[in-house]
Write a protein that holds these residues in place. Structure first.
Motif, PDB file in Angstrom:
ATOM      1  N   MET A 199     -10.496  -8.400   7.218  1.00 31.23           N
ATOM      2  CA  MET A 199      -9.190  -7.763   7.349  1.00 31.23           C
ATOM      3  C   MET A 199      -9.300  -6.263   7.639  1.00 31.23           C
ATOM      4  SD  MET A 199      -7.267 -10.340   7.188  1.00 31.23           S
ATOM      5  CE  MET A 199      -5.640  -9.592   7.180  1.00 31.23           C
ATOM      6  N   THR A 200     -10.384  -5.621   7.237  1.00 28.17           N
ATOM      7  CA  THR A 200     -10.554  -4.208   7.590  1.00 28.17           C
ATOM      8  C   THR A 200     -10.739  -4.035   9.101  1.00 28.17           C
ATOM      9  OG1 THR A 200     -12.913  -4.424   7.049  1.00 28.17           O
ATOM     10  CG2 THR A 200     -11.474  -3.428   5.376  1.00 28.17           C
ATOM     11  N   LYS A 201     -11.049  -5.110   9.796  1.00 27.26           N
ATOM     12  CA  LYS A 201     -11.161  -5.055  11.257  1.00 27.26           C
ATOM     13  C   LYS A 201      -9.809  -5.294  11.941  1.00 27.26           C
ATOM     14  CE  LYS A 201     -15.932  -6.771  11.065  1.00 27.26           C
ATOM     15  NZ  LYS A 201     -16.860  -7.868  11.443  1.00 27.26           N
ATOM     16  N   LEU A 202      -8.779  -5.549  11.124  1.00 27.14           N
ATOM     17  CA  LEU A 202      -7.424  -5.761  11.650  1.00 27.14           C
ATOM     18  C   LEU A 202      -6.470  -4.745  11.033  1.00 27.14           C
ATOM     19  CD1 LEU A 202      -7.353  -9.662  11.246  1.00 27.14           C
ATOM     20  CD2 LEU A 202      -7.836  -8.393  13.350  1.00 27.14           C
ATOM     21  N   PRO A 203      -6.769  -3.463  11.157  1.00 29.64           N
ATOM     22  CA  PRO A 203      -5.971  -2.443  10.454  1.00 29.64           C
ATOM     23  C   PRO A 203      -4.513  -2.402  10.896  1.00 29.64           C
ATOM     24  CG  PRO A 203      -7.424  -1.410  12.059  1.00 29.64           C
ATOM     25  CD  PRO A 203      -7.846  -2.847  11.970  1.00 29.64           C
ATOM     26  N   ARG A 204      -4.259  -2.644  12.174  1.00 30.49           N
ATOM     27  CA  ARG A 204      -2.876  -2.565  12.643  1.00 30.49           C
ATOM     28  C   ARG A 204      -2.016  -3.643  11.991  1.00 30.49           C
ATOM     29  NH1 ARG A 204      -1.499  -3.196  18.965  1.00 30.49           N
ATOM     30  NH2 ARG A 204      -2.094  -5.336  18.466  1.00 30.49           N
ATOM     31  N   GLN A 205      -2.531  -4.863  11.922  1.00 29.52           N
ATOM     32  CA  GLN A 205      -1.763  -5.936  11.311  1.00 29.52           C
ATOM     33  C   GLN A 205      -1.595  -5.722   9.810  1.00 29.52           C
ATOM     34  OE1 GLN A 205      -2.738 -10.020  12.718  1.00 29.52           O
ATOM     35  NE2 GLN A 205      -4.230  -9.035  14.050  1.00 29.52           N
ATOM     36  N   VAL A 206      -2.667  -5.298   9.158  1.00 30.59           N
ATOM     37  CA  VAL A 206      -2.611  -5.063   7.712  1.00 30.59           C
ATOM     38  C   VAL A 206      -1.604  -3.973   7.381  1.00 30.59           C
ATOM     39  CG1 VAL A 206      -3.907  -4.204   5.723  1.00 30.59           C
ATOM     40  CG2 VAL A 206      -4.939  -5.893   7.251  1.00 30.59           C
ATOM     41  N   TRP A 207      -1.671  -2.846   8.089  1.00 25.81           N
ATOM     42  CA  TRP A 207      -0.771  -1.729   7.796  1.00 25.81           C
ATOM     43  C   TRP A 207       0.661  -2.011   8.225  1.00 25.81           C
ATOM     44  CZ3 TRP A 207      -1.053   1.780   4.362  1.00 25.81           C
ATOM     45  CH2 TRP A 207      -2.290   2.260   3.937  1.00 25.81           C
ATOM     46  N   THR A 208       0.832  -2.773   9.299  1.00 21.06           N
ATOM     47  CA  THR A 208       2.189  -3.124   9.726  1.00 21.06           C
ATOM     48  C   THR A 208       2.898  -3.940   8.649  1.00 21.06           C
ATOM     49  OG1 THR A 208       1.622  -3.092  12.077  1.00 21.06           O
ATOM     50  CG2 THR A 208       3.565  -4.353  11.435  1.00 21.06           C
ATOM     51  N   ILE A 209       2.226  -4.965   8.147  1.00 18.59           N
ATOM     52  CA  ILE A 209       2.835  -5.795   7.110  1.00 18.59           C
ATOM     53  C   ILE A 209       3.042  -4.988   5.832  1.00 18.59           C
ATOM     54  CG2 ILE A 209       2.485  -7.815   5.629  1.00 18.59           C
ATOM     55  CD1 ILE A 209       0.958  -9.083   7.975  1.00 18.59           C
ATOM     56  N   THR A 210       2.069  -4.159   5.491  1.00 20.30           N
ATOM     57  CA  THR A 210       2.172  -3.337   4.276  1.00 20.30           C
ATOM     58  C   THR A 210       3.373  -2.406   4.346  1.00 20.30           C
ATOM     59  OG1 THR A 210      -0.223  -3.408   3.920  1.00 20.30           O
ATOM     60  CG2 THR A 210       1.002  -1.635   2.839  1.00 20.30           C
ATOM     61  N   LEU A 211       3.533  -1.725   5.460  1.00 18.65           N
ATOM     62  CA  LEU A 211       4.632  -0.766   5.598  1.00 18.65           C
ATOM     63  C   LEU A 211       5.984  -1.467   5.732  1.00 18.65           C
ATOM     64  CD1 LEU A 211       2.935   1.833   7.982  1.00 18.65           C
ATOM     65  CD2 LEU A 211       3.488   2.140   5.565  1.00 18.65           C
ATOM     66  N   VAL A 212       6.015  -2.563   6.465  1.00 20.66           N
ATOM     67  CA  VAL A 212       7.276  -3.297   6.610  1.00 20.66           C
ATOM     68  C   VAL A 212       7.754  -3.778   5.249  1.00 20.66           C
ATOM     69  CG1 VAL A 212       8.303  -5.437   7.471  1.00 20.66           C
ATOM     70  CG2 VAL A 212       6.976  -3.979   9.004  1.00 20.66           C
ATOM     71  N   TYR A 213       6.824  -4.292   4.427  1.00 25.94           N
ATOM     72  CA  TYR A 213       7.224  -4.740   3.094  1.00 25.94           C
ATOM     73  C   TYR A 213       7.661  -3.567   2.220  1.00 25.94           C
ATOM     74  CZ  TYR A 213       6.878  -6.073  -1.777  1.00 25.94           C
ATOM     75  OH  TYR A 213       7.149  -6.258  -3.107  1.00 25.94           O
ATOM     76  N   SER A 214       6.853  -2.512   2.184  1.00 27.15           N
ATOM     77  CA  SER A 214       7.111  -1.396   1.272  1.00 27.15           C
ATOM     78  C   SER A 214       8.404  -0.661   1.607  1.00 27.15           C
ATOM     79  CB  SER A 214       5.926  -0.423   1.289  1.00 27.15           C
ATOM     80  OG  SER A 214       4.738  -1.076   0.897  1.00 27.15           O
ATOM     81  N   ILE A 215       8.647  -0.448   2.895  1.00 26.46           N
ATOM     82  CA  ILE A 215       9.865   0.249   3.309  1.00 26.46           C
ATOM     83  C   ILE A 215      11.044  -0.717   3.389  1.00 26.46           C
ATOM     84  CG2 ILE A 215      10.938   1.573   5.173  1.00 26.46           C
ATOM     85  CD1 ILE A 215       8.119   2.622   5.855  1.00 26.46           C
ATOM     86  N   GLY A 216      10.781  -1.913   3.922  1.00 27.61           N
ATOM     87  CA  GLY A 216      11.848  -2.902   4.045  1.00 27.61           C
ATOM     88  C   GLY A 216      12.436  -3.299   2.712  1.00 27.61           C
ATOM     89  N   ARG A 217      11.624  -3.216   1.665  1.00 29.30           N
ATOM     90  CA  ARG A 217      12.103  -3.535   0.316  1.00 29.30           C
ATOM     91  C   ARG A 217      13.276  -2.643  -0.070  1.00 29.30           C
ATOM     92  NH1 ARG A 217      10.703  -2.033  -4.909  1.00 29.30           N
ATOM     93  NH2 ARG A 217      10.805  -3.748  -6.435  1.00 29.30           N
ATOM     94  N   TYR A 218      13.190  -1.368   0.261  1.00 27.99           N
ATOM     95  CA  TYR A 218      14.282  -0.440  -0.062  1.00 27.99           C
ATOM     96  C   TYR A 218      15.490  -0.677   0.837  1.00 27.99           C
ATOM     97  CZ  TYR A 218      11.379   2.127  -3.337  1.00 27.99           C
ATOM     98  OH  TYR A 218      10.618   2.476  -4.432  1.00 27.99           O
TER      99      TYR A 218
END
Length: 273
Positions: A199-218
């Motif tokens: 997964m460290t080789k897929l940073p764009r997908q990992v960070w996209t999901i992380t940010l969408v969840y973290s910001i989308g939650r609010y």
């Protein structure tokens, strides 16, 4: 001839009715007993100047720590067990479907095989998150000397956001361990290490999901606040939980087949779509 998309969202859309009845019960339970309404109320009090040093710590602890579960904590505990078993069912269903092209309705026997690992992993994730959330409380107590309740509250909320961001990022790095354990029979600790490397080789997908969840939650919290008078907040929460559970499980198996699992049998070349 048209090739079907391999994306997790496309998989959910193609198989929505075969997945929804599995996830819907726990999504509704979580909408009632694991929603962030208390956080919303705290933010409302902060925005409209209703916080004082007499109530800020009580309200914050009741909104962001395990105290938010209150007297119905046992219902939340049952909901957590149902969540772990639901994820186990999805793992069994999606694994078989992508591997041989056949999706079982309710593969209880295979789900019970992965359930102990799923339950233990989610429990550890929950406990670590709740322990780290205490950092926000500690930071607020340290800043109490500033005698500025708005600053103390904003910093507490900011620290809690950063904590959720970090634990979500770590979860995304380790998500591949579930299909590796179930489909390849890896020891779970070996699966965690392998997942992190992949997964460290897929940073764009990992960070996209992380940010969408973290910001989308609010974003969802704000929408639910305005929908609350019409009793639609529970519907909104349930839909979000429904999609999140299906998507993350499908995403894990999508990556698994891309990296380890070989050809997907759920995808066929079709003349008409």
């Amino acid at each position: 001839m048209k090739i079907k998309s391999k994306s997790a969202i496309a998989y959910i859309m193609r198989n929505f009715w075969q997945l929804v009845y599995v996830v819907l019960p726990v999504a509704v339970l979580m909408a009632f007993f694991a929603n962030p309404d208390r956080e919303t109320d705290f933010l409302y009090s902060l925005i409209f100047g209703q916080l004082t040093f007499d109530n800020v710590f009580l309200l914050f602890n009741g909104s962001y720590t395990v105290l938010r579960f209150g007297k119905l904590w046992w219902v939340s505990a049952i909901t957590f067990v149902v969540l772990a078993f639901t994820v186990s069912l999805l793992i069994a269903k999606i694994s078989r479907h992508m591997r041989i092209g056949v999706m079982s309705a309710l593969p209880f026997k295979r789900a019970f095989g992965i359930f102990p690992v799923t339950f233990a992993a989610l429990l550890v994730y929950f406990c670590i998150t709740e322990i780290l959330m205490l950092l926000s409380v500690g930071t607020m107590y340290i800043l109490r000397a500033t005698n500025n309740v708005v600053l103390v509250s904003v910093v507490g909320v900011a620290v809690s956001f950063v904590v959720r961001l970090i634990v979500t990022w770590v979860f995304m790095l380790l998500i591949l361990a579930f299909p590796l354990k179930y489909s390849e029979n890896y020891h779970f600790n070996v699966g965690l290490a392998y997942s992190a490397r992949v997964m460290t080789k897929l940073p764009r997908q990992v960070w996209t999901i992380t940010l969408v969840y973290s910001i989308g939650r609010y974003v969802v919290m704000v929408c639910a606040y305005f929908a609350r008078p019409y009793y639609l907040d529970i519907v909104l929460y349930a839909l979000c939980y429904l999609f999140a559970i299906m998507y993350l499980t499908a995403f894990a198996y999508k990556v698994y087949h891309d990296v380890v699992g070989g050809e997907r049998r759920d995808i066929a070349h079709t003349i008409f779509d």
